[in-house]
Write a protein that holds these residues in place. Structure first.
Motif, PDB file in Angstrom:
ATOM      1  N   SER A 162     -24.818 -14.465  13.934  1.00 57.40           N
ATOM      2  CA  SER A 162     -24.089 -13.773  12.872  1.00 57.40           C
ATOM      3  C   SER A 162     -24.414 -12.280  12.877  1.00 57.40           C
ATOM      4  CB  SER A 162     -24.437 -14.369  11.513  1.00 57.40           C
ATOM      5  OG  SER A 162     -25.786 -14.094  11.193  1.00 57.40           O
ATOM      6  N   ASP A 163     -23.643 -11.568  12.111  1.00 61.07           N
ATOM      7  CA  ASP A 163     -23.851 -10.144  11.901  1.00 61.07           C
ATOM      8  C   ASP A 163     -24.223  -9.975  10.432  1.00 61.07           C
ATOM      9  OD1 ASP A 163     -23.947  -7.452  12.328  1.00 61.07           O
ATOM     10  OD2 ASP A 163     -21.793  -7.170  12.565  1.00 61.07           O
ATOM     11  N   VAL A 164     -24.725  -8.815  10.067  1.00 60.89           N
ATOM     12  CA  VAL A 164     -25.041  -8.553   8.666  1.00 60.89           C
ATOM     13  C   VAL A 164     -24.033  -7.557   8.127  1.00 60.89           C
ATOM     14  CG1 VAL A 164     -26.728  -7.597   7.045  1.00 60.89           C
ATOM     15  CG2 VAL A 164     -27.495  -9.019   8.930  1.00 60.89           C
ATOM     16  N   LYS A 165     -23.444  -7.913   6.997  1.00 54.98           N
ATOM     17  CA  LYS A 165     -22.513  -7.008   6.314  1.00 54.98           C
ATOM     18  C   LYS A 165     -22.984  -6.883   4.880  1.00 54.98           C
ATOM     19  CE  LYS A 165     -17.763  -6.152   5.160  1.00 54.98           C
ATOM     20  NZ  LYS A 165     -16.400  -6.286   5.607  1.00 54.98           N
ATOM     21  N   VAL A 166     -23.065  -5.651   4.405  1.00 54.75           N
ATOM     22  CA  VAL A 166     -23.480  -5.418   3.027  1.00 54.75           C
ATOM     23  C   VAL A 166     -22.237  -5.412   2.151  1.00 54.75           C
ATOM     24  CG1 VAL A 166     -24.578  -3.829   1.405  1.00 54.75           C
ATOM     25  CG2 VAL A 166     -25.520  -4.125   3.707  1.00 54.75           C
ATOM     26  N   ILE A 167     -22.218  -6.330   1.220  1.00 54.41           N
ATOM     27  CA  ILE A 167     -21.180  -6.361   0.192  1.00 54.41           C
ATOM     28  C   ILE A 167     -21.931  -6.038  -1.085  1.00 54.41           C
ATOM     29  CG2 ILE A 167     -19.405  -7.725  -0.948  1.00 54.41           C
ATOM     30  CD1 ILE A 167     -19.264  -9.413   1.628  1.00 54.41           C
ATOM     31  N   SER A 168     -21.805  -4.807  -1.463  1.00 50.70           N
ATOM     32  CA  SER A 168     -22.645  -4.164  -2.472  1.00 50.70           C
ATOM     33  C   SER A 168     -23.010  -5.100  -3.609  1.00 50.70           C
ATOM     34  CB  SER A 168     -21.941  -2.940  -3.011  1.00 50.70           C
ATOM     35  OG  SER A 168     -22.824  -2.192  -3.788  1.00 50.70           O
ATOM     36  N   PRO A 169     -24.260  -5.207  -3.892  1.00 48.19           N
ATOM     37  CA  PRO A 169     -25.429  -4.573  -3.291  1.00 48.19           C
ATOM     38  C   PRO A 169     -26.177  -5.497  -2.329  1.00 48.19           C
ATOM     39  CG  PRO A 169     -26.101  -5.447  -5.396  1.00 48.19           C
ATOM     40  CD  PRO A 169     -24.638  -5.831  -5.181  1.00 48.19           C
ATOM     41  N   HIS A 170     -25.580  -6.649  -1.947  1.00 46.22           N
ATOM     42  CA  HIS A 170     -26.321  -7.660  -1.194  1.00 46.22           C
ATOM     43  C   HIS A 170     -25.887  -7.737   0.271  1.00 46.22           C
ATOM     44  CE1 HIS A 170     -27.789  -9.064  -5.048  1.00 46.22           C
ATOM     45  NE2 HIS A 170     -26.539  -9.144  -5.476  1.00 46.22           N
ATOM     46  N   PRO A 171     -26.854  -7.926   1.173  1.00 46.29           N
ATOM     47  CA  PRO A 171     -26.497  -8.163   2.583  1.00 46.29           C
ATOM     48  C   PRO A 171     -26.140  -9.647   2.789  1.00 46.29           C
ATOM     49  CG  PRO A 171     -28.874  -8.001   2.354  1.00 46.29           C
ATOM     50  CD  PRO A 171     -28.285  -7.749   0.995  1.00 46.29           C
ATOM     51  N   PHE A 172     -25.117  -9.904   3.607  1.00 47.83           N
ATOM     52  CA  PHE A 172     -24.683 -11.258   3.922  1.00 47.83           C
ATOM     53  C   PHE A 172     -24.660 -11.447   5.428  1.00 47.83           C
ATOM     54  CE2 PHE A 172     -23.017 -10.605  -0.290  1.00 47.83           C
ATOM     55  CZ  PHE A 172     -23.078 -11.845  -0.886  1.00 47.83           C
ATOM     56  N   HIS A 173     -24.991 -12.632   5.888  1.00 45.64           N
ATOM     57  CA  HIS A 173     -24.863 -12.976   7.302  1.00 45.64           C
ATOM     58  C   HIS A 173     -23.469 -13.571   7.466  1.00 45.64           C
ATOM     59  CE1 HIS A 173     -29.052 -12.324   8.469  1.00 45.64           C
ATOM     60  NE2 HIS A 173     -29.306 -12.669   7.215  1.00 45.64           N
ATOM     61  N   ILE A 174     -22.698 -13.024   8.407  1.00 48.70           N
ATOM     62  CA  ILE A 174     -21.320 -13.462   8.577  1.00 48.70           C
ATOM     63  C   ILE A 174     -20.997 -13.678  10.055  1.00 48.70           C
ATOM     64  CG2 ILE A 174     -20.507 -12.296   6.489  1.00 48.70           C
ATOM     65  CD1 ILE A 174     -19.361 -10.114   8.308  1.00 48.70           C
ATOM     66  N   ALA A 175     -19.991 -14.493  10.303  1.00 46.96           N
ATOM     67  CA  ALA A 175     -19.453 -14.693  11.655  1.00 46.96           C
ATOM     68  C   ALA A 175     -17.941 -14.777  11.515  1.00 46.96           C
ATOM     69  CB  ALA A 175     -20.005 -15.964  12.282  1.00 46.96           C
ATOM     70  N   GLY A 176     -17.239 -14.229  12.481  1.00 42.89           N
ATOM     71  CA  GLY A 176     -15.784 -14.210  12.416  1.00 42.89           C
ATOM     72  C   GLY A 176     -15.186 -15.602  12.484  1.00 42.89           C
ATOM     73  N   ASP A 177     -14.267 -15.868  11.584  1.00 41.15           N
ATOM     74  CA  ASP A 177     -13.607 -17.164  11.523  1.00 41.15           C
ATOM     75  C   ASP A 177     -12.913 -17.501  12.840  1.00 41.15           C
ATOM     76  OD1 ASP A 177     -12.603 -19.451   9.791  1.00 41.15           O
ATOM     77  OD2 ASP A 177     -10.715 -18.600  10.515  1.00 41.15           O
ATOM     78  N   LYS A 178     -12.308 -16.500  13.495  1.00 41.06           N
ATOM     79  CA  LYS A 178     -11.584 -16.782  14.741  1.00 41.06           C
ATOM     80  C   LYS A 178     -12.517 -17.290  15.831  1.00 41.06           C
ATOM     81  CE  LYS A 178     -11.633 -12.003  16.362  1.00 41.06           C
ATOM     82  NZ  LYS A 178     -10.796 -10.864  16.738  1.00 41.06           N
ATOM     83  N   TYR A 179     -13.772 -16.839  15.847  1.00 42.74           N
ATOM     84  CA  TYR A 179     -14.726 -17.313  16.851  1.00 42.74           C
ATOM     85  C   TYR A 179     -15.151 -18.750  16.561  1.00 42.74           C
ATOM     86  CZ  TYR A 179     -14.838 -12.345  17.785  1.00 42.74           C
ATOM     87  OH  TYR A 179     -14.474 -11.064  18.058  1.00 42.74           O
ATOM     88  N   LEU A 180     -15.382 -19.042  15.281  1.00 42.67           N
ATOM     89  CA  LEU A 180     -15.784 -20.400  14.906  1.00 42.67           C
ATOM     90  C   LEU A 180     -14.647 -21.385  15.158  1.00 42.67           C
ATOM     91  CD1 LEU A 180     -17.656 -19.573  11.580  1.00 42.67           C
ATOM     92  CD2 LEU A 180     -18.629 -19.868  13.857  1.00 42.67           C
ATOM     93  N   ARG A 181     -13.450 -21.001  14.785  1.00 38.34           N
ATOM     94  CA  ARG A 181     -12.290 -21.884  14.993  1.00 38.34           C
ATOM     95  C   ARG A 181     -12.008 -22.113  16.479  1.00 38.34           C
ATOM     96  NH1 ARG A 181      -9.814 -23.357  10.484  1.00 38.34           N
ATOM     97  NH2 ARG A 181     -10.064 -22.038   8.660  1.00 38.34           N
ATOM     98  N   ALA A 182     -12.195 -21.075  17.292  1.00 37.20           N
ATOM     99  CA  ALA A 182     -11.978 -21.223  18.734  1.00 37.20           C
ATOM    100  C   ALA A 182     -12.924 -22.276  19.310  1.00 37.20           C
ATOM    101  CB  ALA A 182     -12.168 -19.888  19.445  1.00 37.20           C
ATOM    102  N   LEU A 183     -14.173 -22.245  18.868  1.00 35.53           N
ATOM    103  CA  LEU A 183     -15.137 -23.240  19.340  1.00 35.53           C
ATOM    104  C   LEU A 183     -14.731 -24.652  18.909  1.00 35.53           C
ATOM    105  CD1 LEU A 183     -18.467 -21.331  18.697  1.00 35.53           C
ATOM    106  CD2 LEU A 183     -17.576 -22.054  20.918  1.00 35.53           C
ATOM    107  N   VAL A 184     -14.309 -24.778  17.667  1.00 37.93           N
ATOM    108  CA  VAL A 184     -13.926 -26.084  17.136  1.00 37.93           C
ATOM    109  C   VAL A 184     -12.670 -26.612  17.824  1.00 37.93           C
ATOM    110  CG1 VAL A 184     -13.047 -27.266  15.072  1.00 37.93           C
ATOM    111  CG2 VAL A 184     -14.993 -25.713  14.882  1.00 37.93           C
ATOM    112  N   GLU A 185     -11.656 -25.769  17.906  1.00 37.78           N
ATOM    113  CA  GLU A 185     -10.355 -26.233  18.379  1.00 37.78           C
ATOM    114  C   GLU A 185     -10.240 -26.280  19.906  1.00 37.78           C
ATOM    115  OE1 GLU A 185      -7.567 -23.760  16.259  1.00 37.78           O
ATOM    116  OE2 GLU A 185      -8.262 -24.511  14.322  1.00 37.78           O
TER     117      GLU A 185
END
Length: 62
Positions: free
Chosen positions: A26-49
């Motif tokens: 994952s990557d870290v994105k700050v959505i004020s004021p908290h940091p979140f670990h995120i991964a792109g939906d298109k990458y996760l869906r590609a793996l699944v599908e």
């Protein structure tokens, strides 16, 4: 219409699956004021599908 990962795969955390697990860093994105670990939906869906695996997000260390 957006579908959840459970709706796409038929699996959810804790369910048994014979599909391989694939780690996605994952990557870290700050959505004020908290940091979140995120991964792109298109990458996760590609793996699944396309690869028929179960993606697992791995938090980045930064």
């Amino acid at each position: 219409m957006l579908r959840t990962l459970k709706q796409t795969t038929g699996h959810f955390m804790g369910s048994s699956s014979k599909k391989p697990l694939v780690g996605v860093i994952s990557d870290v994105k700050v959505i004020s004021p908290h940091p979140f670990h995120i991964a792109g939906d298109k990458y996760l869906r590609a793996l699944v599908e396309a690869a028929d695996v179960v993606p697992i997000m791995i938090p980045c260390s930064e």
